[in-house]
Design a protein around this motif. Structure first.
Motif, PDB file in Angstrom:
ATOM      1  N   GLU A   1       9.322  -2.216  63.408  1.00 50.55           N
ATOM      2  CA  GLU A   1       8.537  -1.451  64.375  1.00 50.55           C
ATOM      3  C   GLU A   1       8.918  -1.683  65.844  1.00 50.55           C
ATOM      4  OE1 GLU A   1       6.514   0.914  63.597  1.00 50.55           O
ATOM      5  OE2 GLU A   1       6.597   0.568  61.432  1.00 50.55           O
TER       6      GLU A   1
ATOM      7  N   ASN B   1       1.493  -7.697  65.239  1.00 43.78           N
ATOM      8  CA  ASN B   1       0.355  -6.808  65.009  1.00 43.78           C
ATOM      9  C   ASN B   1      -0.444  -6.569  66.288  1.00 43.78           C
ATOM     10  OD1 ASN B   1       0.199  -6.194  61.994  1.00 43.78           O
ATOM     11  ND2 ASN B   1       0.446  -8.416  61.987  1.00 43.78           N
TER      12      ASN B   1
ATOM     13  N   LEU C   1       7.723  -6.399  59.488  1.00 44.53           N
ATOM     14  CA  LEU C   1       7.054  -5.434  60.353  1.00 44.53           C
ATOM     15  C   LEU C   1       7.626  -5.475  61.767  1.00 44.53           C
ATOM     16  CD1 LEU C   1       4.724  -3.380  60.667  1.00 44.53           C
ATOM     17  CD2 LEU C   1       3.261  -5.311  61.337  1.00 44.53           C
TER      18      LEU C   1
ATOM     19  N   LYS D   1       6.064 -10.800  55.695  1.00 44.27           N
ATOM     20  CA  LYS D   1       5.537  -9.497  56.112  1.00 44.27           C
ATOM     21  C   LYS D   1       5.604  -9.300  57.618  1.00 44.27           C
ATOM     22  CE  LYS D   1       2.439  -8.714  52.180  1.00 44.27           C
ATOM     23  NZ  LYS D   1       1.032  -8.509  51.739  1.00 44.27           N
ATOM     24  N   ASN D   2       5.276 -10.359  58.380  1.00 45.96           N
ATOM     25  CA  ASN D   2       5.312 -10.227  59.839  1.00 45.96           C
ATOM     26  C   ASN D   2       6.720  -9.973  60.350  1.00 45.96           C
ATOM     27  OD1 ASN D   2       2.548 -10.528  60.384  1.00 45.96           O
ATOM     28  ND2 ASN D   2       2.684 -12.758  60.343  1.00 45.96           N
TER      29      ASN D   2
END
Length: 395
Positions: A152, A92, A148, A144-145
Motif C-alpha cells: 500500500e 495501518n 500491507l 501481515k503488516n
C-alpha cells in the motif's frame, strides 16, 4: 513566468529504531529546505513510572492513542507521511490518516523482522527454542503488516534489490519496480585498518553482532573447534550485544557452550567494547586479522548483505562470510572478499587456508574504497532526494 512550487512538507512517523539512519535522514531533510515535523512513537513508550499515580494512569491510558492523535493533526498539514526504518507495524495508522488527507506514504523498510525468525524448512541452523525466546520479547512475527506496508505504500526505500525480491516471494506479493528506491546500508567513515597479518604470531579472529539465526554462531563455534583440534594457533573475540530478554538468554547460552566444549582457551565472548562508544572499531583495527560475517543456513542469510560485512570492509579488514547471491548486487565476489559455504566444515577449511596464507589474494584497500563509495551516507541522501523529487512530480 513559472510558478515556484513549495517543497513537500513531511511528517516523520515511527520509533527511532535505526538511529544512525534516522539522524542522517532528518539532517538531510532540514538542510534541503523541506518542512519537517515528527511523530516519534518511542517517546510514548517510556512512561514515567517514578511520577505520581495520576501521571502513571494517564501514561498507561494514552501511550497508544496519543501518537495517532499527533499524527492525525500533523498529517493534515503534510504532503508526505514518511514511515521511519523498521516501523512497518505503523502502516495501518498511516493508511487511515492518508485516506483522509491524501498524503503520499514513503516506507523505509530497512529490515524485515518476520524474515529474521521465519522457520526455514530443511535448515539445521535454526533453533526453535531460540525463536520461542524471541517471541517472548513481544516481537511481532506476523507478516501481515509487512505485506500491507509494501503493497500500500506509494514509495519504498530499501537497502537491497535482491532482498526485496526475496520478500516479494516470501510474502507472495508483486512489488512494482517503479516505486522502489535502493539505498544501501552505510556506516561512519573510520580510520583505516592498520594491523599486519598475525603481527604477534597469533591468528586473531573477530565477530560482532546479536545472535539471530542468520548469523550462524553455532556454525562458527563448531568451525573453531575444528581449528583447535588441528592445533591452529588462534584466538577469537565474539562481541555480542547484551540486554534484557532473549539477548541475555542467547549471551548466556553461548557463554555456557564455549565453556562446556572447552573453547574458552581460544574463544572469548565479550560485551565490553561497542561501535556506539567508539572502542570496538579501534580494537578491531589493531587486533583483528580476520572479521567474520554471517554463516546461517537460512533464507534470510542467503538474501541479505549484513551490516557487519560492510562495517568490516569499510575499515579495510580482511573478511570471510557465507557465499550468497545477494552479495553479487554490490560485490565482485571472486575479487572483493572471501566466501565459503554455510557449514562448520567449509568455514574451518577457509580459516585454515587463510591462516596458512594460501587463500585467494584480495586487494582489501581496493575493496574498502569500493565499499566507502557505494555504502555511503551521501548515496543514501541522494536516494532520498530522488524519492522526494518523484513525490513532487506525482502530486
Amino acid at each position: 513566468m513559472g510558478v515556484i512550487r513549495k517543497k513537500p512538507s513531511i511528517v516523520l512517523f515511527g520509533g527511532l529504531w535505526a538511529p544512525n539512519r534516522c539522524e542522517h535522514l532528518t539532517e538531510f531533510l532540514i538542510a534541503s529546505g523541506y518542512y519537517v515535523s515528527g511523530v516519534f512513537t518511542d517517546f510514548y513508550v517510556t512512561r514515567k513510572h517514578h511520577r505520581n499515580l495520576i501521571a502513571r494512569v494517564i501514561n498507561k491510558l494514552t501511550f497508544q492513542l496519543l501518537p495517532f492523535v499527533e499524527l492525525f493533526f500533523k498529517a493534515s498539514f503534510a504532503d508526505v507521511i514518511y514511515i521511519l526504518p523498521s516501523n512497518v507495524s505503523l502502516i495501518n495508522q498511516a493508511l487511515m490518516v492518508s485516506r483522509i488527507f491524501k498524503n503520499k506514504i514513503i516506507l523505509e523498510l530497512y529490515d524485515s523482522m518476520y524474515t529474521h525468525y521465519m522457520e526455514n524448512k530443511g535448515s539445521t541452523s535454526i533453533d526453535k527454542q531460540a525463536i520461542q525466546k524471541v517471541k517472548e520479547d513481544n516481537v511481532n512475527l506476523n507478516p501481515k503488516n509487512e505485506k500491507l506496508a509494501i503493497k500500500e505504500s506509494d514509495y519504498i526505500v530499501h537497502i537491497a534489490g535482491y532482498e526485496l525480491e526475496f520478500l516479494s516471494k516470501v510474502l507472495e506479493i508483486n512489488i512494482p519496480k517503479d516505486k522502489v528506491f535502493i539505498a544501501p546500508i552505510f556506516c561512519p567513515i573510520r580510520p583505516r585498518y592498520s594491523r599486519s597479518f598475525m603481527a604477534d604470531r597469533v591468528f586473531r579472529i573477530c565477530w560482532w553482532g546479536s545472535f539471530l539465526p542468520l548469523h550462524g554462531l553455532d556454525y562458527i563455534l563448531d568451525a573453531l573447534q575444528i581449528l583447535k583440534r588441528q592445533g591452529i594457533n588462534f584466538e577469537c573475540d565474539l562481541f555480542g550485544a547484551y540486554s534484557a530478554g532473549s539477548r541475555a538468554y542467547f549471551f548466556e547460552k553461548y557463554k555456557q557452550k564455549i565453556a562446556q566444549e572447552g573453547l574458552d582457551s581460544h574463544v572469548r565472548l565479550r560485551r565490553d567494547l561497542t561501535f556506539s562508544d567508539g572502542k570496538l572499531p579501534d580494537y578491531l583495527r589493531q587486533n583483528c586479522d580476520l572479521a567474520l560475517g554471517v554463516f546461517g543456513e537460512t533464507l534470510k542469510a542467503k538474501s541479505s548483505v549484513p551490516n557487519k560485512l560492510v562495517e568490516a570492509l569499510s575499515m579495510g579488514i580482511p573478511t570471510l562470510t557465507r557465499c550468497s547471491p545477494a552479495l553479487e548486487e554490490f560485490f565482485d565476489v571472486d575479487a572483493d572478499l572471501w566466501t565459503c559455504q554455510p557449514s562448520p566444515e567449509s568455514i574451518a577449511e577457509a580459516l585454515v587456508q587463510i591462516f596458512h596464507q594460501k587463500a585467494r589474494a584480495v586487494d582489501w584497500a581496493r575493496t574498502q574504497e569500493k565499499v566507502l563509495k557505494q555504502f555511503s551516507v551521501d548515496n543514501y541522501k541522494n536516494v532520498v532526494g530522488r524519492v522526494l523529487e518523484q513525490v513532487r512530480r506525482d502530486f
